[in-house]
Design a protein around this motif. Sequence first.
Motif, PDB file in Angstrom:
ATOM      1  N   TRP A  18     -27.296 -21.765  12.458  1.00 49.10           N
ATOM      2  CA  TRP A  18     -26.649 -22.091  13.736  1.00 49.10           C
ATOM      3  C   TRP A  18     -25.718 -23.291  13.570  1.00 49.10           C
ATOM      4  O   TRP A  18     -24.585 -23.280  14.048  1.00 49.10           O
ATOM      5  CB  TRP A  18     -27.712 -22.374  14.795  1.00 49.10           C
ATOM      6  CG  TRP A  18     -27.143 -22.820  16.100  1.00 49.10           C
ATOM      7  CD1 TRP A  18     -26.612 -22.027  17.071  1.00 49.10           C
ATOM      8  CD2 TRP A  18     -27.027 -24.167  16.559  1.00 49.10           C
ATOM      9  NE1 TRP A  18     -26.184 -22.808  18.115  1.00 49.10           N
ATOM     10  CE2 TRP A  18     -26.424 -24.121  17.821  1.00 49.10           C
ATOM     11  CE3 TRP A  18     -27.382 -25.398  16.021  1.00 49.10           C
ATOM     12  CZ2 TRP A  18     -26.165 -25.268  18.562  1.00 49.10           C
ATOM     13  CZ3 TRP A  18     -27.121 -26.537  16.752  1.00 49.10           C
ATOM     14  CH2 TRP A  18     -26.521 -26.461  18.010  1.00 49.10           C
ATOM     15  N   ALA A  19     -26.208 -24.341  12.886  1.00 48.99           N
ATOM     16  CA  ALA A  19     -25.394 -25.540  12.692  1.00 48.99           C
ATOM     17  C   ALA A  19     -24.155 -25.230  11.854  1.00 48.99           C
ATOM     18  O   ALA A  19     -23.060 -25.722  12.144  1.00 48.99           O
ATOM     19  CB  ALA A  19     -26.227 -26.632  12.031  1.00 48.99           C
ATOM     20  N   ALA A  20     -24.326 -24.414  10.828  1.00 50.82           N
ATOM     21  CA  ALA A  20     -23.173 -24.071   9.981  1.00 50.82           C
ATOM     22  C   ALA A  20     -22.127 -23.286  10.765  1.00 50.82           C
ATOM     23  O   ALA A  20     -20.923 -23.508  10.600  1.00 50.82           O
ATOM     24  CB  ALA A  20     -23.644 -23.276   8.770  1.00 50.82           C
ATOM     25  N   LEU A  21     -22.576 -22.389  11.629  1.00 49.70           N
ATOM     26  CA  LEU A  21     -21.619 -21.607  12.413  1.00 49.70           C
ATOM     27  C   LEU A  21     -20.964 -22.436  13.507  1.00 49.70           C
ATOM     28  O   LEU A  21     -19.761 -22.293  13.758  1.00 49.70           O
ATOM     29  CB  LEU A  21     -22.314 -20.392  13.024  1.00 49.70           C
ATOM     30  CG  LEU A  21     -22.661 -19.271  12.058  1.00 49.70           C
ATOM     31  CD1 LEU A  21     -23.492 -18.209  12.759  1.00 49.70           C
ATOM     32  CD2 LEU A  21     -21.400 -18.654  11.480  1.00 49.70           C
ATOM     33  N   THR A  22     -21.706 -23.288  14.162  1.00 54.40           N
ATOM     34  CA  THR A  22     -21.122 -24.051  15.270  1.00 54.40           C
ATOM     35  C   THR A  22     -20.259 -25.213  14.784  1.00 54.40           C
ATOM     36  O   THR A  22     -19.287 -25.573  15.447  1.00 54.40           O
ATOM     37  CB  THR A  22     -22.213 -24.607  16.205  1.00 54.40           C
ATOM     38  OG1 THR A  22     -23.128 -25.385  15.442  1.00 54.40           O
ATOM     39  CG2 THR A  22     -22.935 -23.499  16.924  1.00 54.40           C
ATOM     40  N   MET A  23     -20.581 -25.811  13.661  1.00 48.90           N
ATOM     41  CA  MET A  23     -19.813 -26.951  13.159  1.00 48.90           C
ATOM     42  C   MET A  23     -18.652 -26.527  12.270  1.00 48.90           C
ATOM     43  O   MET A  23     -17.870 -27.362  11.843  1.00 48.90           O
ATOM     44  CB  MET A  23     -20.723 -27.901  12.368  1.00 48.90           C
ATOM     45  CG  MET A  23     -21.905 -28.403  13.128  1.00 48.90           C
ATOM     46  SD  MET A  23     -21.403 -29.302  14.591  1.00 48.90           S
ATOM     47  CE  MET A  23     -22.975 -29.597  15.333  1.00 48.90           C
ATOM     48  N   GLY A  24     -18.571 -25.253  11.957  1.00 48.80           N
ATOM     49  CA  GLY A  24     -17.466 -24.764  11.146  1.00 48.80           C
ATOM     50  C   GLY A  24     -17.603 -25.085   9.674  1.00 48.80           C
ATOM     51  O   GLY A  24     -16.593 -25.168   8.959  1.00 48.80           O
ATOM     52  N   ALA A  25     -18.824 -25.265   9.195  1.00 41.85           N
ATOM     53  CA  ALA A  25     -19.031 -25.637   7.789  1.00 41.85           C
ATOM     54  C   ALA A  25     -18.692 -24.498   6.833  1.00 41.85           C
ATOM     55  O   ALA A  25     -18.413 -24.735   5.665  1.00 41.85           O
ATOM     56  CB  ALA A  25     -20.482 -26.066   7.582  1.00 41.85           C
ATOM     57  N   LEU A  26     -18.727 -23.275   7.317  1.00 48.91           N
ATOM     58  CA  LEU A  26     -18.447 -22.133   6.452  1.00 48.91           C
ATOM     59  C   LEU A  26     -16.960 -21.794   6.387  1.00 48.91           C
ATOM     60  O   LEU A  26     -16.553 -20.920   5.629  1.00 48.91           O
ATOM     61  CB  LEU A  26     -19.227 -20.907   6.939  1.00 48.91           C
ATOM     62  CG  LEU A  26     -20.747 -21.054   6.965  1.00 48.91           C
ATOM     63  CD1 LEU A  26     -21.383 -19.802   7.536  1.00 48.91           C
ATOM     64  CD2 LEU A  26     -21.262 -21.307   5.564  1.00 48.91           C
ATOM     65  N   GLY A  27     -16.145 -22.457   7.200  1.00 52.36           N
ATOM     66  CA  GLY A  27     -14.719 -22.181   7.210  1.00 52.36           C
ATOM     67  C   GLY A  27     -14.364 -20.934   8.007  1.00 52.36           C
ATOM     68  O   GLY A  27     -13.240 -20.458   7.923  1.00 52.36           O
ATOM     69  N   LEU A  28     -15.304 -20.413   8.765  1.00 52.72           N
ATOM     70  CA  LEU A  28     -15.030 -19.247   9.599  1.00 52.72           C
ATOM     71  C   LEU A  28     -14.453 -19.691  10.931  1.00 52.72           C
ATOM     72  O   LEU A  28     -14.914 -20.656  11.529  1.00 52.72           O
ATOM     73  CB  LEU A  28     -16.315 -18.461   9.856  1.00 52.72           C
ATOM     74  CG  LEU A  28     -17.015 -17.852   8.647  1.00 52.72           C
ATOM     75  CD1 LEU A  28     -18.332 -17.230   9.081  1.00 52.72           C
ATOM     76  CD2 LEU A  28     -16.135 -16.807   8.008  1.00 52.72           C
ATOM     77  N   GLU A  29     -13.443 -18.995  11.382  1.00 53.72           N
ATOM     78  CA  GLU A  29     -12.857 -19.278  12.690  1.00 53.72           C
ATOM     79  C   GLU A  29     -13.370 -18.219  13.664  1.00 53.72           C
ATOM     80  O   GLU A  29     -12.883 -17.093  13.690  1.00 53.72           O
ATOM     81  CB  GLU A  29     -11.326 -19.247  12.605  1.00 53.72           C
ATOM     82  CG  GLU A  29     -10.645 -19.799  13.825  1.00 53.72           C
ATOM     83  CD  GLU A  29     -10.967 -21.267  14.073  1.00 53.72           C
ATOM     84  OE1 GLU A  29     -11.088 -21.634  15.243  1.00 53.72           O
ATOM     85  OE2 GLU A  29     -11.100 -22.034  13.111  1.00 53.72           O
ATOM     86  N   LEU A  30     -14.395 -18.593  14.399  1.00 59.49           N
ATOM     87  CA  LEU A  30     -15.005 -17.653  15.339  1.00 59.49           C
ATOM     88  C   LEU A  30     -14.175 -17.553  16.603  1.00 59.49           C
ATOM     89  O   LEU A  30     -13.594 -18.541  17.063  1.00 59.49           O
ATOM     90  CB  LEU A  30     -16.415 -18.105  15.704  1.00 59.49           C
ATOM     91  CG  LEU A  30     -17.438 -18.115  14.574  1.00 59.49           C
ATOM     92  CD1 LEU A  30     -18.746 -18.702  15.075  1.00 59.49           C
ATOM     93  CD2 LEU A  30     -17.667 -16.722  14.053  1.00 59.49           C
ATOM     94  N   PRO A  31     -14.119 -16.368  17.208  1.00 62.22           N
ATOM     95  CA  PRO A  31     -13.415 -16.227  18.483  1.00 62.22           C
ATOM     96  C   PRO A  31     -14.099 -17.059  19.569  1.00 62.22           C
ATOM     97  O   PRO A  31     -15.280 -17.384  19.488  1.00 62.22           O
ATOM     98  CB  PRO A  31     -13.517 -14.740  18.800  1.00 62.22           C
ATOM     99  CG  PRO A  31     -13.954 -14.081  17.548  1.00 62.22           C
ATOM    100  CD  PRO A  31     -14.618 -15.100  16.709  1.00 62.22           C
ATOM    101  N   SER A  32     -13.354 -17.386  20.583  1.00 61.53           N
ATOM    102  CA  SER A  32     -13.866 -18.237  21.663  1.00 61.53           C
ATOM    103  C   SER A  32     -15.105 -17.658  22.353  1.00 61.53           C
ATOM    104  O   SER A  32     -16.045 -18.408  22.618  1.00 61.53           O
ATOM    105  CB  SER A  32     -12.752 -18.486  22.689  1.00 61.53           C
ATOM    106  OG  SER A  32     -13.230 -19.288  23.730  1.00 61.53           O
ATOM    107  N   PRO A  33     -15.171 -16.355  22.658  1.00 57.00           N
ATOM    108  CA  PRO A  33     -16.391 -15.838  23.297  1.00 57.00           C
ATOM    109  C   PRO A  33     -17.637 -15.991  22.424  1.00 57.00           C
ATOM    110  O   PRO A  33     -18.723 -16.265  22.933  1.00 57.00           O
ATOM    111  CB  PRO A  33     -16.085 -14.356  23.542  1.00 57.00           C
ATOM    112  CG  PRO A  33     -14.609 -14.267  23.564  1.00 57.00           C
ATOM    113  CD  PRO A  33     -14.120 -15.332  22.634  1.00 57.00           C
TER     114      PRO A  33
END
Length: 92
Positions: A18-33
């Motif tokens: 969860w922390a990696a996805l929310t903080m952007g540690a993986l370099g993924l640009e998640l869509p706003s929804p």
Amino acid sequence: MTKLAQWLWAVALLGSAWAALTMGALGLELPSPCREVLWPLPVYLLVSAGCYALGTVGYRVATFHDCEDAARELQSQIQEAREDLASRGLRF
């Protein structure tokens, strides 16, 4: 491995994901929804676990079986103990 250790490993694994996805540690640009759903996800999971626990306890209380034979046996043992103590001079 104890059950507590298993739960702690699962929480640590999910928390780090969860922390990696929310903080952007993986370099993924998640869509706003996705980001809007991802931020409060731990709170939703905690509330869901609480509701499940409350429902489980309620169900177990509602379907609890009385042991009438054991209750009668216990009452007879209590009566025997009272009679024994009364014969030794104890008053109730």
